[in-house]
Design an enzyme around this catalytic site. Structure first.
Site, PDB file in Angstrom:
ATOM      1  N   HIS B  70      -6.562 -14.822  -5.802  1.00 39.84           N
ATOM      2  CA  HIS B  70      -6.744 -13.720  -4.858  1.00 39.84           C
ATOM      3  C   HIS B  70      -5.568 -12.768  -5.042  1.00 39.84           C
ATOM      4  CE1 HIS B  70      -9.377 -16.552  -2.317  1.00 39.84           C
ATOM      5  NE2 HIS B  70     -10.134 -15.750  -3.022  1.00 39.84           N
ATOM      6  N   GLU B  73      -2.176 -12.013  -2.991  1.00 34.00           N
ATOM      7  CA  GLU B  73      -1.237 -13.071  -2.591  1.00 34.00           C
ATOM      8  C   GLU B  73      -0.076 -13.121  -3.580  1.00 34.00           C
ATOM      9  OE1 GLU B  73      -3.925 -16.399  -2.304  1.00 34.00           O
ATOM     10  OE2 GLU B  73      -5.042 -15.470  -0.683  1.00 34.00           O
ATOM     11  N   ARG B 128      -8.433  -8.369  -2.877  1.00 34.81           N
ATOM     12  CA  ARG B 128      -8.419  -9.805  -3.112  1.00 34.81           C
ATOM     13  C   ARG B 128      -9.405 -10.223  -4.204  1.00 34.81           C
ATOM     14  NH1 ARG B 128      -9.479 -14.439   0.595  1.00 34.81           N
ATOM     15  NH2 ARG B 128     -11.583 -15.134   0.221  1.00 34.81           N
ATOM     16  N   HIS B 197      -2.416 -20.700  -3.782  1.00 40.92           N
ATOM     17  CA  HIS B 197      -2.797 -19.557  -2.950  1.00 40.92           C
ATOM     18  C   HIS B 197      -1.673 -19.342  -1.927  1.00 40.92           C
ATOM     19  CE1 HIS B 197      -7.335 -19.791  -3.805  1.00 40.92           C
ATOM     20  NE2 HIS B 197      -6.783 -20.730  -4.531  1.00 40.92           N
ATOM     21  N   GLU B 271      -1.674 -23.633  -0.086  1.00 42.39           N
ATOM     22  CA  GLU B 271      -1.599 -22.335   0.608  1.00 42.39           C
ATOM     23  C   GLU B 271      -0.141 -22.196   1.023  1.00 42.39           C
ATOM     24  OE1 GLU B 271      -3.883 -20.000   1.230  1.00 42.39           O
ATOM     25  OE2 GLU B 271      -5.808 -20.994   0.897  1.00 42.39           O
TER      26      GLU B 271
END
Lengths: 93, 310
Positions: B70, B73, B128, B197, B271
């Site tokens: 994405h 990020e 994204r 991510h 994440e």
């Protein structure tokens, strides 16, 4: 370069499955151009949405009408982007 | 061109060109250990480069790492580059890295979605998706983490082209996704698939397209919790560990679901940190702390993979 002046990021705390359903409905309203950073799934998890300035009133009214609690995570997205841009210029120097 | 990473500022966000140059420099500086491979090109014809860390030998088992699927990020691409430097510079001195690379190869895709990354630097910081176009639609791009052949088209992905979670017309429609799938299938001996991510501090394992536990649930949960504890030990950043469905939401067509169903047992998604306020708009002064703590989590998983061949 797209700007995000006045866009806010809202952190929403749904308190029931019914409120999650309402937020999922919100997700389908494409004209609001909402950018879901955390999608609605269950009441234990927050929902984060970047709301364009032009849709703020409608979204807040929607949340208020359905008695869904929220707080403002980012007051002005463009403000943070400006800081980031300054930081990048200074790093390049 | 200066062939050294010693002046590269790892604590700053960089353009794609700057990242690709740093990858060249790393491959030049550690030429016996690090090489740069092109595994495909993006929709807009930008190369997809993987750094290969290998001490040699044919048909070795390997670990796959990717970052930045994405585009927006940015801390993930930055973390991947810092990690590359860490692995290269500490081989031969750090016992853990040395033993890992004496046993296995590592493949690291630093910028998984280069078109999106460039677009996020030049046109829209919040971008994204990929930048693929479809006839008859005004809206551009597909969410590349809804495009894998794992419950494709199911809940938690959109069939609306304008949506940020648009899944695409069919699985692997995005060349960025297909390039990875082809590479992993052709390699045939990938033992771990780790994807990086950023948002909300989570360490997840399959599944996301369904809310049932994977066959290796107990082991993955134990490995994940150990990795999260290692990560937390540095700066106190707290990570939640669990399946995608139980920690974030049901989402179909994700990469680690595909890799797990393909037979890669150790499939995890990180994440990274966000301080709870900035999301992926993480201030640059937090890049290195984020990379440092993430490295401890990654290392914990990679050591487990090394010690538990299957």
């Amino acid at each position: 370069m797209e700007t995000f002046s006045g866009d806010q990021v809202l952190r929403i705390r749904a308190s029931s499955d019914d409120q999650i359903d309402k937020l999922q409905l919100l997700e389908t309203l494409e004209h609001l151009q909402l950018d879901f950073w955390l999608h609605p799934s269950n009441p234990a998890l927050p929902v984060d949405i970047r709301v364009p300035f032009g849709s703020l009133q409608a979204v807040r009214a929607f949340l208020g009408y359905h008695d869904i609690k929220y707080s403002i995570l980012i007051e002005d997205v463009q403000g943070i982007l400006n800081e980031e841009k300054q930081e990048m210029i200074s790093n390049q120097r | 061109r200066e062939r050294s990473n010693s002046n590269f500022n790892y604590g700053a966000y960089h353009s794609l060109e700057s990242i690709y140059t740093a990858m060249d420099d790393l491959a030049a500086e550690y030429h016996g250990l690090v090489s740069k491979l092109q595994i495909g090109e993006s929709y807009e014809k930008r190369p997809l480069y993987v750094l290969k860390f290998s001490t040699g030998g044919p048909d070795r088992p390997a670990i796959w790492l990717d970052a930045g699927i994405h585009a927006r990020e940015w801390v993930t691409q930055a973390t991947a580059l810092w990690t590359a430097q860490k692995i290269a510079s500490e081989y031969g001195t750090d016992p853990s890295i040395t033993s890992l690379l004496d046993t296995m190869d590592i493949f690291l895709l630093v910028v998984t979605n280069p078109d999106g990354y460039v677009y996020s630097h030049t046109k829209n910081r919040m971008w994204r998706k990929t930048r693929s176009k479809a006839a008859g639609s005004f809206c551009v791009g597909v969410d590349p983490n809804r495009n894998w052949d794992a419950g494709f088209g199911g809940p938690g992905s959109s069939d609306q082209r304008c949506s940020d979670s648009y899944r695409g017309p069919h699985a692997n429609s995005e060349v960025e996704v297909k390039s990875i799938v082809d590479f992993i299938k052709n390699h045939g001996n990938i033992k771990a698939f780790l994807t990086i991510h950023s948002y909300s501090q989570l360490l997840m394992y399959p599944y996301g397209y369904k809310c049932t536990e994977p066959a290796d649930y107990r082991e993955l949960d134990t490995v994940g919790k150990a990795a999260a504890n290692a990560l937390t030990s540095l700066h106190g950043t707290s990570f939640k560990v669990g399946t995608i469905c139980s920690t974030i939401y049901q989402a179909s067509g994700g990469s680690i679901d595909w890799s797990y169903d393909f037979g890669i047992k150790y499939s995890f998604a990180f994440e990274l940190r966000d301080t709870g306020r900035y999301g992926f708009l993480l201030p640059a002064d937090q890049i290195i702390p984020t990379a440092e703590e993430t490295w401890l989590g990654l290392k914990s998983i990679m050591e487990h993979v090394r010690d538990h061949p299957y």
